[in-house]
Motif scaffolding. Structure first.
Motif, mmCIF file in Angstrom:
data_model
loop_
_atom_site.group_PDB
_atom_site.id
_atom_site.type_symbol
_atom_site.label_atom_id
_atom_site.label_comp_id
_atom_site.label_asym_id
_atom_site.label_seq_id
_atom_site.Cartn_x
_atom_site.Cartn_y
_atom_site.Cartn_z
ATOM 1 N N SER A 35 0.850 -1.193 0.000
ATOM 2 C CA SER A 35 0.000 0.000 0.000
ATOM 3 C C SER A 35 0.884 1.241 0.000
ATOM 4 N N TRP A 36 0.695 2.091 -0.977
ATOM 5 C CA TRP A 36 1.513 3.307 -1.108
ATOM 6 C C TRP A 36 0.653 4.505 -0.709
ATOM 7 N N ILE A 37 0.990 5.093 0.420
ATOM 8 C CA ILE A 37 0.174 6.167 0.981
ATOM 9 C C ILE A 37 0.817 7.516 0.653
ATOM 10 N N PHE A 38 0.152 8.289 -0.174
ATOM 11 C CA PHE A 38 0.635 9.639 -0.478
ATOM 12 C C PHE A 38 0.202 10.563 0.660
ATOM 13 N N CYS A 39 1.177 10.990 1.458
ATOM 14 C CA CYS A 39 0.875 11.731 2.685
ATOM 15 C C CYS A 39 0.661 13.216 2.450
ATOM 16 N N ASN A 40 1.095 13.715 1.320
ATOM 17 C CA ASN A 40 0.915 15.144 1.047
ATOM 18 C C ASN A 40 0.421 15.342 -0.377
ATOM 19 N N GLY A 41 -0.662 14.641 -0.678
ATOM 20 C CA GLY A 41 -1.254 14.807 -1.989
ATOM 21 C C GLY A 41 -0.434 14.152 -3.087
ATOM 22 N N ARG A 42 -0.921 14.342 -4.296
ATOM 23 C CA ARG A 42 -0.270 13.731 -5.468
ATOM 24 C C ARG A 42 -0.446 14.684 -6.627
ATOM 25 N N SER A 43 0.660 15.160 -7.177
ATOM 26 C CA SER A 43 0.608 16.255 -8.145
ATOM 27 C C SER A 43 -0.115 15.886 -9.431
ATOM 28 N N ASP A 44 -0.078 14.602 -9.826
ATOM 29 C CA ASP A 44 -0.672 14.218 -11.103
ATOM 30 C C ASP A 44 -2.098 13.708 -10.958
ATOM 31 N N PHE A 45 -2.681 13.831 -9.761
ATOM 32 C CA PHE A 45 -4.022 13.298 -9.512
ATOM 33 C C PHE A 45 -5.070 14.355 -9.846
ATOM 34 N N LEU A 46 -6.118 13.940 -10.582
ATOM 35 C CA LEU A 46 -7.118 14.899 -11.035
ATOM 36 C C LEU A 46 -8.104 15.302 -9.953
ATOM 37 N N ASP A 50 -9.128 16.214 -5.775
ATOM 38 C CA ASP A 50 -8.816 17.401 -4.979
ATOM 39 C C ASP A 50 -7.713 17.173 -3.959
ATOM 40 N N GLU A 51 -7.017 16.027 -4.039
ATOM 41 C CA GLU A 51 -5.924 15.761 -3.094
ATOM 42 C C GLU A 51 -4.638 16.370 -3.627
ATOM 43 N N LYS A 52 -4.475 17.674 -3.429
ATOM 44 C CA LYS A 52 -3.310 18.383 -3.933
ATOM 45 C C LYS A 52 -2.302 18.594 -2.807
ATOM 46 N N PRO A 53 -1.004 18.773 -3.162
ATOM 47 C CA PRO A 53 0.012 19.044 -2.131
ATOM 48 C C PRO A 53 -0.267 20.365 -1.433
ATOM 49 N N CYS A 54 0.217 20.481 -0.211
ATOM 50 C CA CYS A 54 0.038 21.725 0.532
ATOM 51 C C CYS A 54 1.311 22.021 1.313
ATOM 52 N N ASP A 55 1.402 23.279 1.819
ATOM 53 C CA ASP A 55 2.596 23.656 2.566
ATOM 54 C C ASP A 55 2.566 23.019 3.952
ATOM 55 N N GLU A 56 3.676 23.221 4.668
ATOM 56 C CA GLU A 56 3.873 22.537 5.946
ATOM 57 C C GLU A 56 2.806 22.911 6.965
ATOM 58 N N ASN A 57 2.497 24.177 7.079
ATOM 59 C CA ASN A 57 1.517 24.611 8.076
ATOM 60 C C ASN A 57 0.109 24.115 7.737
ATOM 61 N N THR A 58 -0.235 24.170 6.455
ATOM 62 C CA THR A 58 -1.546 23.658 6.045
ATOM 63 C C THR A 58 -1.642 22.169 6.294
ATOM 64 N N TRP A 59 -0.551 21.454 6.026
ATOM 65 C CA TRP A 59 -0.541 20.006 6.264
ATOM 66 C C TRP A 59 -0.809 19.696 7.735
ATOM 67 N N ILE A 60 -0.139 20.407 8.619
ATOM 68 C CA ILE A 60 -0.321 20.171 10.053
ATOM 69 C C ILE A 60 -1.765 20.439 10.449
ATOM 70 N N ARG A 61 -2.377 21.439 9.831
ATOM 71 C CA ARG A 61 -3.738 21.815 10.185
ATOM 72 C C ARG A 61 -4.768 20.850 9.604
ATOM 73 N N THR A 62 -4.526 20.311 8.412
ATOM 74 C CA THR A 62 -5.565 19.544 7.718
ATOM 75 C C THR A 62 -5.308 18.044 7.629
ATOM 76 N N LYS A 63 -4.054 17.621 7.641
ATOM 77 C CA LYS A 63 -3.767 16.213 7.379
ATOM 78 C C LYS A 63 -3.118 15.479 8.541
ATOM 79 N N LYS A 64 -2.567 16.198 9.487
ATOM 80 C CA LYS A 64 -1.840 15.529 10.571
ATOM 81 C C LYS A 64 -2.747 14.590 11.354
#
Length: 1519
Positions: free
Chosen positions: A440-451, A453-467
């Motif tokens: 299982s390959w878990i993309f922890c900060n989005g995936r740039s080529d994915f159509l 809404d799982e897009k990469p985000c900056d460090e602070n946004t990641w802590i707020r939304t994905k941690k």
């Protein structure tokens, strides 16, 4: 004279004594000052006021250290600056940030390396630095600590003067002594800062860094002009080291200034300084009157006393020489012995072993992998990687994932998938994720080529939304999926580290209770440094270094790990048709996850030199203990490292049959079957695997994992057969072993394979597939005789040659000192489980047994369960409670105590086991045949019904808490679990085998009695009452059956199955009385029969309503029951004299009675209470038939079961396996009794005209969705079109003006759509836009509409190139409403029933036309498919239909995307979820896809889903 440190040293006191004395004196001074605090409250300074509220400032903390009266505080306020108010003390005591207890042991921390400018270096709050130090070799810096807590709250001028004062004094001392030094601000000193540990890291708030940098401008004011430039060079700018804390987000720093007096700069120089002082009166900074020469004495900066000045100056040259010598010495290259990182790597990754194996799984945590490093991570391809936490959003495009998936099958996910909080509301289960089959390959900060809404985000946004998802995912893995100590978490730091990667470490560190199974690999020391400095908030740097490999080149790591692998890197091979071999890479093998593939060189990757004799012996003995044989057994036997595996004659027979099949010596089948039926414990599974092992070099062999669907297995089997073969017509046959299978499963799989092969239209002299079916049976010889050409029977009976082999093997096992309890079952096998031998064997064991003892009684109970309930057991806790033993906490002493209290006989026949999922220790009889014989011998004078009665009265067994659920389940199964062929039993039974035995061996009354007792004991279980009702009506005891059905209904009044049982009681009763009817039947008896039938109908209608509320089943028996009884009642009524048939052969009198107010005079009074119910019979039957009709519109019902002729005649079987045929037959009966020409003529446009119109439509083939759609299956399209036009003529000519009823409107619109498919140019057709306007009622109406209405909306309002030239969100609202309603109605119908049990039927597809022309019915596609009916059906199921060019020409392919194994498409504007025809057809992970769009009663359906080749697609369109 002043009592200071110099005086005390002068009188001979030691340093420790001086320290204690001065500290006690200071504490007394503070007590005195606190007592006078109120007197000084009016003169408090802002400095002290601020100090009271500083959370980092401890009690009695001073602004600075004083020495010999010198101070850096305000000139005239020194003493007061060193005190705090009492009120301030009280406030600080109540503050949550109060000082740590001095008794608490705090973790040690290292100082920042001297002159290090690394911004990644961090301090951890409340850790402790080494004590302040004096001169140590001049190059090693001395250290001085200042809390500086109060000063940070001062004004800019005050802060800078204070900071400069401390730095310049410390710098002067270091420069004069010629030593390096660092002064730290934000570090506590326990002498001055009470309540804190000396060197404790607290940090200070830094408002503006410029304040501290600019404060060093005092250098020019405080140093002599001649040395100002030198001082600037020696005093380095401040360094701000961040202080991190897990418990606080407040940002604090330790401010440090390095002093470096290089010999070239300070030689022959003295550095006297003024010190800046802040005057509170004038509010200005002034300098001290005289310059002072400072020196380092111990850990302090002290002024050089006037008396010692000359001596100090004289020693200047010596200090310069020492400095120069120290600098030369430090400049020499010191060669350090490199750490043995290779050995460390082996220990960390292999859990101390010298080689890699699969005993441990790995969880990989990594970040961006540069392109150059992709060639150095080959070792990852050979690790048993469970999952990967990847923080590289480009990993799929150019990173590690792109490389890894070239070698292994993977599934891509996001963090929400593992935290069970997917936004789609469809959290994937563990099984769905296939966690153990593929990485299982878990993309922890989005995936740039994915159509999506799982897009990469900056460090602070990641802590707020994905941690939060990260935390839940790691908790789920550690707590629910992988046992502790079964995996290693590997951090692979390939690029600069960010905070989320550190958060991942901290979560794993917490969940795993330490870093014992965590490993970090980093080639870059810089990357590791940042990671470790942040991670030290959870774990010390020393611990991190112990589990880290740092500085080793990645290519060296790669080569080192590869060298530690056994020969697993050796490729596996398969045979090919040219008699050569082909390589089977891991990637290809993992794609076929439903097959356990047996290769030509199976097990050759095992290094024999790594297997000890003990390990080999354990592998062999496990087999003879009763475990299933494994490939290693055969391999070791071939290598002559263990004893040979006995080859029974049945193995040779199976091999010969297989050879006959391969040589085509009998009828050729594309999918052949070789069946092995075997007695339990006779070695059938061993024989089947022996055949596979022997044939692995000639055929492609695999074992089927029957947990996967037949469709998936079929897909994988085809791919397995075709792999690396040039000509698919000449491939090697595939030998597939399936064990302990369900007959339905096997037949479905066989049909899947046969039809898939048929679509290829290739004639081969040998079969494509050979299904070797291995199953337990109590009578394998009978089954073999029934099909001798393809069946092998394996029994307990041994041939003479086999007896010799078994006897020899037994002797060899005894010679190896194998304990008797390990070979007891093998001993029985050696004696063929002969009935006489087993009887004598059991008789010998039971000889002299105390039949009244508790353990003997326990043996009888266990034997009863083991014989009648497959895989049953009794927990060890139950056994202890029954024997009166206490519960022991120590497992070994507990087991010993249990066995020691058993009789010798019980110890021989019991085996102890542990349940694989719950790990409950339990006991069983060694073999079911032994259990049968024990049951017989110990119950010789007692019938089994009485034994069961006694068991039911054992309170200790039923009240024991541990393992109670399992025990109660086995008891329930004993009484009510029926044998069913569908789950592998030999026969279908009406009742449980135990109940059937009692009925046969004893009598029905005994069976009823024991069922009643079980009913009472098990809390008056209503399902036991239901069985009692069934048992009674099968014995024609209808009154008693009525009673027990009522009892069951009393307990579960809303259970559809119980209500159906009640209906069956009356149905059977009605049929029984009608069949027994004679000419002498009185009018009263006729009424009684009718009332019984009406009771049955009432019960079936109640069952219908109850079934709607049941979530776990889809019970439609109530509708079928009502129609069956209703039609039987109609036939009975037609025999009553008053409703005699007319000369024209019609039942005019009966029809007139049922559909009008007419009542014949003969029955007007006698049937008074029946009239209303009988007159409702027509409508009730109509409603039931309509419900069944719509139900058939949802699902595919073409089950192609091969059944015996007598089964085909069974109406009950017909309604299950061919419901359309059943419906047609019952509809004919219905139409027969409700259509009469004379009644129609008599109506004369009266109130019956509406009914007459509908009856005409019904008679013409319309009136329901199923009937209308059935026109599309008529081979004569013109005839069907004419009938539809005739049906439309019954409706109003202007439906927009003359409002139709809802059901009529549904049928009217559907007739147009159906007619458009058959005759697009018909004059009767209305435009699509008009149909849209008519159907909008279904969207705007507030009342509920049937599913067919919303189905029509999806057809009409799907984006149309002609009607929808501009995107219109309002139309999306109609679509969304229709799709949501369809989904809701479908969920109501399906509830929680697995979708695989009811395959959805797709009626229409999206074509390339417009208007009604874009709607393509399935039959149009069917006509473009060649082949037989079965071939066409399999082409649909396997998707080969989409390769037909004519079909691709008429259908439109649309684009969408997948996420979390869900499929989406865009409508006019909005995105919509789509149901894939087969769940397995959705690509794993998250991909851009294209597919064909279908329309069903469950909404949109996707066919032929393919991953889109162009990953740059950014817009999905559904038009």
């Amino acid at each position: 004279m002043e009592l200071d440190e110099s005086f005390l040293k002068g009188i001979g006191m030691k340093g420790g004594q001086i320290h204690i004395l001065l500290r006690k004196r200071k504490e007394l001074l503070h007590l005195q000052e606190n007592a006078q605090q109120t007197k000084h409250s009016s003169s408090k300074t802002s400095d002290r006021t601020d100090a009271q509220t500083d959370p980092a400032r401890p009690r009695n903390a001073s602004t600075q250290k004083t020495s010999s009266g010198d101070s850096c505080g305000p000139v005239d306020k020194t003493s007061r600056d060193n005190t705090g108010s009492a009120s301030g003390k009280r406030q600080r005591k109540s503050n949550n940030s109060q000082p740590e207890s001095t008794d608490e042991i705090l973790e040690f921390s290292n100082c920042r390396p001297f002159r290090c400018q690394n911004t990644d270096f961090k301090y951890v709050k409340n850790r402790v630095l080494a004590p302040e130090s004096g001169v140590n070799g001049l190059i090693t810096p001395c250290h001085e600590y200042k809390s500086f807590a109060i000063a940070t709250e001062l004004s800019k001028t005050q802060l800078q003067s204070k900071f400069a004062c401390e730095v310049i004094r410390f710098a002067s001392a270091c420069m004069n002594i010629r030593t390096n030094g660092t002064i730290h601000f934000g570090i506590m000193d326990s002498v001055e800062d009470k309540g804190w540990k000396h060197g404790q890291i607290i940090g200070i708030k830094v408002k503006e860094r410029e304040y501290y940098v600019d404060a060093l401008d005092y250098i020019e004011k405080c140093f002599c002009k001649t040395v100002q430039e030198i001082a600037r060079k020696c005093i380095h700018p401040p360094v701000f080291v961040e202080v991190i804390s897990k418990d606080s987000q407040e940002q604090r720093f330790v401010v440090e200034v390095d002093i470096e007096p290089t010999s070239s700069s300070v030689k022959n120089r003295l550095f006297e300084v003024y010190l800046p002082k802040y005057n509170e009166v004038s509010q200005k900074v002034t300098l001290t009157k005289d310059r002072v020469l400072y020196q380092r004495l111990g850990a302090k900066s002290e002024p050089v006393e006037h008396n010692n000045l000359a001596t100090f100056i004289q020693g200047l040259q010596n200090r310069d020489a020492e400095r120069e010598k120290a600098e030369l010495s430090s400049a020499e290259v010191h060669t350090e012995t490199p750490e043995n990182l290779g050995r460390k790597l082996s220990i960390l990754l292999n859990d101390g072993k010298s080689y890699m194996d699969d005993s441990l799984r790995y969880i990989l945590v990594t970040n961006r992998c540069e392109k150059d490093n992709l060639n150095c991570i080959n070792f990852l391809m050979h690790l048993n990687i469970f999952c990967v936490f990847d923080f590289d959003e480009n990993s799929n495009v150019s990173g590690l994932y792109s490389k890894y998936k070239e070698h292994h099958a993977t599934r891509a996910y996001f963090l929400q998938d593992f935290s069970n909080e997917s936004k789609t509301g469809n959290p994937p289960s563990q099984k769905h994720l296939c966690l153990y089959d593929q990485t299982s390959w878990i993309f922890c900060n989005g995936r740039s080529d994915f159509l999506g809404d799982e897009k990469p985000c900056d460090e602070n946004t990641w802590i707020r939304t994905k941690k939060k998802y990260l935390k839940k995912a790691i908790t789920r893995i550690c707590d629910e999926i992988l046992p502790k100590r079964s995996f290693i978490v590997l951090f692979l730091l390939l690029s600069p580290v960010q905070k989320p990667l550190v958060d991942t470490f901290q979560e794993f560190y917490t969940e795993m209770n330490g870093a014992e199974y965590i490993v970090c690999i980093a080639e870059s020391r810089e990357n590791y440094g940042k990671w470790a400095n942040l991670a030290q908030a959870s774990c010390s740097i020393e611990t991190l270094e112990q589990c880290s490999i740092v500085g080793m080149k990645l290519s060296h790591i790669d080569a080192t790990i590869l060298s530690m692998l056994p020969s697993t890197a050796q490729p596996r091979h398969l045979p090919v048709s040219t008699r050569g071999l082909c390589t089977l890479p891991s990637l290809e093998e993992e794609k076929l996850f439903s097959l356990e593939i047996l290769c030509v060189d199976q097990c050759d990757d095992i290094k024999l030199d790594l297997l000890t004799e003990k390990a080999i012996q354990e592998i062999e003995q496990n087999f003879y203990r009763g475990r299933k044989i494994i490939w290693e057994n055969f391999w070791l036997a071939d290598k002559r490292r263990c004893g040979e595996i006995i080859e029974r004659e049945a193995c040779k027979e199976a091999t010969k049959l297989l050879d006959d099949i391969l040589q085509g010596s009998r009828l050729n089948y594309s999918v052949a079957k070789l069946k092995i039926f075997h007695h339990p414990g006779s070695g059938g599974s061993t024989i089947a695997r022996q055949v596979l092992w022997k044939k692995r070099k000639d055929l492609r062999c695999a074992v089927i994992k029957s947990s996967y669907s037949p469709a998936t297995v079929c897909e994988h089997a085809l791919a397995f057969r075709d792999y690396e073969e040039k000509e698919i017509s000449h491939c090697l046959p595939v030998l597939l072993l399936i064990e302990d299978y369900d007959e339905d499963y096997l037949e479905e799989l066989r049909n899947e394979l046969m039809d898939a092969v048929a679509t290829r239209k290739i004639n081969s002299p040998r079969p494509y597939f050979i299904l070797m079916c291995c199953r337990r049976s109590n009578d394998p010889e009978r089954l073999c005789k029934a099909s001798p050409l393809d069946t092998v029977a394996v029994t307990h009976k041994l041939m003479d040659s086999e007896k010799i082999l078994f006897k020899t093997k037994l002797e060899k096992l005894k010679q190896k000192d194998v304990k008797p309890e390990f070979i007891l079952t093998f001993v029985l096998m050696c004696e063929e489980f002969n009935e006489t031998y087993v009887r004598d064997f059991v008789g010998h064991i039971l000889q002299d047994i105390d039949s009244s003892s508790r353990d003997t009684c326990l043996m009888r109970y266990v034997a009863l369960l083991n014989f009648y309930v497959p895989n049953s057991y009794v927990s060890l806790s139950h056994c202890e409670a029954f024997l009166g033993l206490g519960v022991y906490t120590e497992r070994m002493s507990r087991a010993y105590d249990f066995k020691s209290h058993l009789s010798e006989q019980a110890r021989m026949i019991f085996i102890e086991l542990r349940e694989s999922t719950t790990y409950i220790s339990s006991v069983q009889i060694i073999h079911c045949l032994v259990a049968k014989e024990i049951l017989h011998q110990l119950s010789r004078n007692e019938p089994q019904s009485q034994l069961a009665m006694t068991l039911l009265q054992e309170k200790t067994l039923f009240e024991n808490r541990f393992g109670r659920e399992e025990f109660i389940k086995f008891i329930r199964d004993l009484f009510i679990r029926r044998d069913k062929r569908s789950r592998g039993d030999n026969t279908d039974t009406l009742f449980s085998p135990f109940i059937e035995h009692v009925c046969k061996a004893e009598d029905c009354e005994k069976a009823i009695a024991v069922l009643k007792a079980a009913y009472e004991l098990l809390g008056k279980d209503p399902f036991f009452a239901q069985q009692l009702a069934r048992l009674h009506y099968n014995n024609e005891k209808f009154k008693d059956a009525e009673y027990w059905a009522g009892v069951a209904k009393f307990h579960l009044p809303n259970d559809s199955y119980i209500l159906d049982t009640e209906g069956q009681v009356y149905r059977k009763w009605f049929s029984f009385t009608v069949d027994k009817m004679t000419q002498e039947d009185t009018p009263e008896s006729i009424i009684q029969k009718i009332e019984i039938a009406l009771k049955a109908i009432k019960c079936f209608r109640a069952a219908q309503q109850a079934a709607k509320a049941e979530r776990d089943s889809m019970n439609n028996a109530g509708y079928f029951g009502e129609v069956e009884v209703g039609c039987r009642l109609l036939r009975f009524l037609s025999t009553v004299q008053v409703f005699r048939r007319s000369p024209e052969g019609e039942y005019s009198e009966l029809v007139k009675y049922l559909i009008t107010d007419y009542i014949p005079k003969d029955i007007e009074k006698t049937w008074g209470r029946l009239h209303s119910r009988l007159k409702g019979l027509r409508q009730n039957l109509y409603n039931a038939l309509e419900w069944i009709s719509e139900d058939l519109s949802y699902f595919q019902t073409d089950k192609n079961h091969e059944k015996d002729e007598e089964d085909e005649k069974d109406e009950k079987e017909e309604q299950i396996y061919n419901p359309r045929k059943w419906l047609k037959r019952q509809s004919e009966v219905y139409a027969k009794f409700f259509i009469s020409t004379s009644v129609i003529e008599d109506s004369n446009g009266g109130p019956e005209s509406q009914l007459i119109r509908r009856m005409n439509i019904y008679k013409s083939g319309g009136g329901s969705v199923t009937n209308i759609l059935s026109f599309l299956t008529d081979k004569k399209e013109n005839r069907s079109a004419e009938k539809l036009e005739k049906i439309l003529s019954f409706y109003t000519e202007n439906p927009l003006r003359d409002k139709l009823e809802d059901n009529d409107l549904i049928n009217y619109i559907l007739c147009h759509i159906t007619l458009a498919c058959l005759a697009p140019g018909s004059a009767k057709l209305l435009p699509a836009q008009t149909l849209r306007e008519l159907s909008v009622r279904f969207f705007r109406g507030k009342r509920p509409f049937p599913a067919s209405a919303h189905f029509l909306l999806t057809l009409l309002y799907w984006p149309d190139e002609a009607l929808d030239k501009e995107p219109n969100p309002d139309k999306d609202e109609i679509l969304n409403s229709a799709l949501q309603t369809l989904k809701r109605l479908y969920d109501i119908k399906m509830k929680d029933v697995p979708t695989r049990k009811k395959r959805i039927y797709t009626h229409f597809f999206l074509g390339k036309g417009y208007g009604l022309g874009k709607i393509v019915h399935k039959t149009k596609i069917d006509k473009l498919i060649s082949g037989s009916l079965d071939e066409r059906r399999m082409k649909w199921l396997h998707g080969t239909v989409w390769s037909i060019s004519k079909i691709r020409d008429i259908l439109k392919r649309v684009s969408g995307w997948t996420k979390d194994r869900n499929l989406f498409i865009r409508g006019h504007v909005k995105e919509f979820p789509i149901l894939p025809l087969h769940r397995d057809s959705v690509p794993p992970g998250n991909e851009n896809v294209t597919f064909y769009l279908g329309f069903s009663f469950n909404g949109l359906v996707a066919f032929n889903i393919e991953v889109e080749n162009n990953p740059a697609v950014s817009k999905i369109q559904g038009i």
